[in-house]
Structure formats: structure tokens, C-alpha cells
Design a protein around this motif. Structure first.
Motif, short mmCIF file in Angstrom:
data_model
loop_
_atom_site.label_atom_id
_atom_site.label_comp_id
_atom_site.label_asym_id
_atom_site.label_seq_id
_atom_site.Cartn_x
_atom_site.Cartn_y
_atom_site.Cartn_z
N GLU A 99 0.56 3.70 -3.18
CA GLU A 99 0.02 5.07 -3.12
C GLU A 99 1.03 6.07 -3.68
O GLU A 99 0.66 7.00 -4.39
CB GLU A 99 -0.33 5.43 -1.67
N ASN A 127 1.06 6.08 -7.51
CA ASN A 127 0.01 6.92 -8.11
C ASN A 127 0.30 8.41 -7.89
O ASN A 127 0.01 9.23 -8.75
CB ASN A 127 -1.36 6.54 -7.56
N PHE A 128 0.91 8.73 -6.77
CA PHE A 128 1.25 10.12 -6.47
C PHE A 128 2.37 10.62 -7.39
O PHE A 128 2.35 11.77 -7.86
CB PHE A 128 1.66 10.22 -5.00
N TYR A 172 -3.73 -4.13 -3.02
CA TYR A 172 -2.63 -4.04 -2.05
C TYR A 172 -2.39 -5.37 -1.35
O TYR A 172 -3.33 -6.06 -0.96
CB TYR A 172 -2.92 -2.95 -1.02
N ARG A 207 -3.60 6.34 -13.80
CA ARG A 207 -3.76 5.85 -12.43
C ARG A 207 -3.76 4.32 -12.43
O ARG A 207 -4.31 3.70 -13.32
CB ARG A 207 -5.09 6.39 -11.88
N TYR A 209 4.14 15.36 -6.27
CA TYR A 209 5.12 14.44 -5.67
C TYR A 209 6.53 14.99 -5.87
O TYR A 209 7.33 15.06 -4.93
CB TYR A 209 4.99 13.05 -6.29
N SER A 213 7.43 10.45 3.49
CA SER A 213 6.85 9.51 4.45
C SER A 213 7.87 8.61 5.14
O SER A 213 7.51 7.60 5.73
CB SER A 213 5.74 8.64 3.83
N GLU A 239 0.81 -1.22 0.00
CA GLU A 239 0.00 0.00 0.00
C GLU A 239 0.85 1.28 0.00
O GLU A 239 0.57 2.23 -0.73
CB GLU A 239 -0.94 0.00 1.22
N THR A 240 1.93 1.28 0.80
CA THR A 240 2.74 2.50 0.91
C THR A 240 3.31 2.89 -0.45
O THR A 240 3.17 4.03 -0.90
CB THR A 240 3.90 2.27 1.91
N ASP A 258 -4.86 0.87 -10.66
CA ASP A 258 -5.83 0.33 -9.71
C ASP A 258 -5.20 -0.88 -9.02
O ASP A 258 -5.38 -2.01 -9.44
CB ASP A 258 -7.11 -0.06 -10.49
#
Ligand code: ZN
Length: 321
Positions: free
Chosen positions: A95, A98-99, A145, A140, A105, A201, A91-92, A142
Motif C-alpha cells: 500500500e 502505491n502511496f 498481497y 499503480r 506520501y 504507520s 500488504e503494508t 496491482d
């Protein structure tokens, strides 16, 4: 070149033109459903190489697993996914992938580097310099995750997801416990040291990286399939070398700092680099960026472990012994 590395597992060396990495290994697992692990940059040379591997194997559609956010690993993700494809990532990094397809970004990453002393006008807002930005995926993604311990079934393998943050905050490996094979992404490489760089992050990537090396060291791995270079048979020996490398780097950084306040950029300039350039001014801009990222990760590790001091002056971090 397409090489069979194990039953139902093929390695495709995808060229990365004009890049010091030279090529990335994309892995294709064949079976009732196919799985492509990492893709190459979003550029025609990579696309053609992957397409030829698919033709050779007679594959028309595949699921995808993306080990981490770097564009040499995910640049073609939207081009090789069909409507039927499942696209896996942690997931990290999912995301962040996509960013990173947008401008924000890169502005944030640029600002982060400026905070560590990187010259303001040098880099980040220029879309043509950073290979990760220049050859980023389009559109994007899809993602589905995946989480630590989840198992994916492809080609007769039981592929367990192993979270290995460090090289990126959400880097993931796949591991078959019975067959003792691991798809290691950029976590452990044989011929080069994986770049440990600050990311959005993540404040202490080197600490994460060393923890992830120790985590993987506990697994029984006979064959480590790396994303760059040849597969590794002695993963444990390589882990020791990598830990030793970072210990030496930490000592070097402390020595460079001395009693003067210095930014990460100033420290990077004085570190030793294996690069064919006569001095720091001669470094290509992306190499200055990656070197500074490496200096940041070592300085942050030393700062968080209480070995050095950090102060913020005019929005820029300075470090001292
Ligand atoms: Zn990478």
C-alpha cells in the motif's frame, strides 16, 4: 554481473549510480515460471542491467516479489511486469508503494521529519533530493498481497513468506525451510547496517527490527541472500553484531541527550557516522535525512521503553534523559 548462487537462482548486481549503496542484488529464480526478487531504481542504468540478465537467461516474462517499499527495490516494478505477471508484496509496504508514487506520501513524510526537528526548508518537498522519490516507480501496481507463512513455489523451491518489519513496516523475506536458503532483502546485510528509519504507520521501528532479528535467528539458515553486498553464511554471527551495534547506538544517544531537551535532528548531528565528510554541515542532504531517521528510531525506542522523556513543543518533539 550475473552469478549463479544456487540451482535455478541467479544474482544480478544492478548498479545504483552516485548512491553510497553502489548496487542492489536482484535475484532471478528460473523454472516453469520465473520469479524476480526486487528490481533496482527506476532509472535507465538499472533497467538496462536487468534487461541484460533477462536476455542472458532467455527469460521473457516473470512474476515479481518485492521485499519492501524502498525505490531501489521496487523502482522498476511496473516496467518488468507483463500482463501475465503476478506481483507479490506484503500488504503494508504494498500500500505504501502505491502511496509513494504520489505527492501526498512525501509531504506526510516531510511533515513527520519536521515533527522530529528536521529543518523545514531543507528537504522533503524538493522532488530531486530524496533518491527514493527521484527514482520512484511510475503508475499503480496491482499487487497480490502475501501473508506470513504463505508458500510460493518457484524453480523447485518452497518459499515461505516471513514478515520482518523494522527496516520498513512491511518488510518480507522468503525462506526455503528444506534447502535452508533465505532471501533477506534489507533485513540483514553483511557489510553495512540496515538503516532503521521512521516511516508513516510505524512509531517504534527499532523495536520491530530487534523483534524481527530474534524471529529470524530461530530459523535454520545456511545461506542468506542479501539485497546489498555478498551472501552471508553465518547469519547468526551477523545478527549478534547488529544487535550489539544498536545497543551501542542506544547508549550513545542517551549520552548525547544528557539533561537538555533535544530534537532527533540535534541528536543526529552529534552522533558518530561513518561517512567521508568533515562535519555535519558537509553531509549531503539525503545523508542528513537518513541519519535523522536513524536518530528518531533510537530515541523512540528509548522513549517507549521508559528510559527517556519526550515533550512536544510547538509541534516538534524534544527528548531528555
Ligand atoms: Zn531498503
Amino acid at each position: 554481473m550475473l552469478t549463479k548462487v544456487a540451482e535455478n537462482i541467479y544474482k544480478k548486481a544492478v548498479p545504483l549510480p552516485n548512491n553510497p549503496l553502489r548496487e542492489i542484488n536482484a535475484y532471478i529464480i528460473t523454472g516453469e515460471k520465473n520469479l524476480l526478487i526486487d528490481t533496482g531504481f527506476n532509472r535507465p542504468e538499472c533497467e538496462e542491467a536487468l534487461k541484460s540478465a533477462f536476455t542472458e537467461l532467455g527469460i521473457e516474462s516473470t512474476d515479481l516479489f518485492i521485499t519492501h517499499l524502498h525505490s531501489d527495490h521496487c523502482g522498476l516494478v511496473t516496467k518488468f511486469a507483463t500482463e501475465k505477471s503476478t506481483i507479490f508484496a506484503g500488504e503494508t509496504d504494498g500500500e505504501l508503494i502505491n502511496f509513494e508514487a504520489g505527492n501526498l506520501y512525501w509531504r506526510m513524510l516531510d511533515d513527520l521529519f519536521i515533527k522530529y526537528g528536521f529543518p523545514k526548508a531543507a528537504f522533503g518537498r524538493n522532488t530531486d533530493i530524496h533518491p527514493g522519490r527521484k527514482y520512484c516507480h511510475e503508475g499503480r501496481v496491482d499487487f497480490t498481497y502475501v501473508e506470513e507463512g504463505q508458500v510460493l513455489y518457484y524453480g523447485g523451491y518452497e518459499l515461505e513468506v516471513v514478515a520482518t518489519p523494522g527496516h520498513t513496516p512491511g518488510h518480507m523475506c522468503l525462506y526455503d525451510r528444506k534447502k535452508k536458503i533465505m532471501f533477506g532483502g534489507d533485513h540483514i546485510l553483511g557489510t553495512i547496517t540496515p538503516n532503521i528509519c521512521i516511516e508513516l504507520s510505524c512509531e517504534n521501528p527499532l523495536q520491530d527490527y530487534l523483534n524481527s532479528l530474534k524471529k529470524v535467528e530461530k530459523l535454520d539458515v545456511k545461506l542468506l541472500l542479501t539485497s546489498h553486498g555478498t551472501p552471508i553464511e553465518d547469519m547468526y554471527g551477523r545478527i549478534k553484531e547488529l544487535i550489539g551495534h544498536h545497543e551501542e547506538r542506544l547508549a550513545e544517544v542517551v549520552q548525547i541527550l544528557g539533561d537538555e531537551w533535544k530534537t532527533a535532528y540535534m541528536v543526529a548531528r552529534d552522533m558518530t557516522w561513518e561517512i567521508d565528510c568533515k562535519d555535519w554541515d558537509d553531509f549531503p542532504a539525503p545523508q542528513k535525512w537518513f541519519a535523522t531517521g536513524e536518530a528518531i528510531s533510537h530515541l523512540q525506542y528509548l522513549y517507549f521503553s521508559g528510559s527517556i522523556s519526550r515533550e512536544e513543543k510547538n509541534g516538534v518533539y524534544y527528548y531528555k534523559k
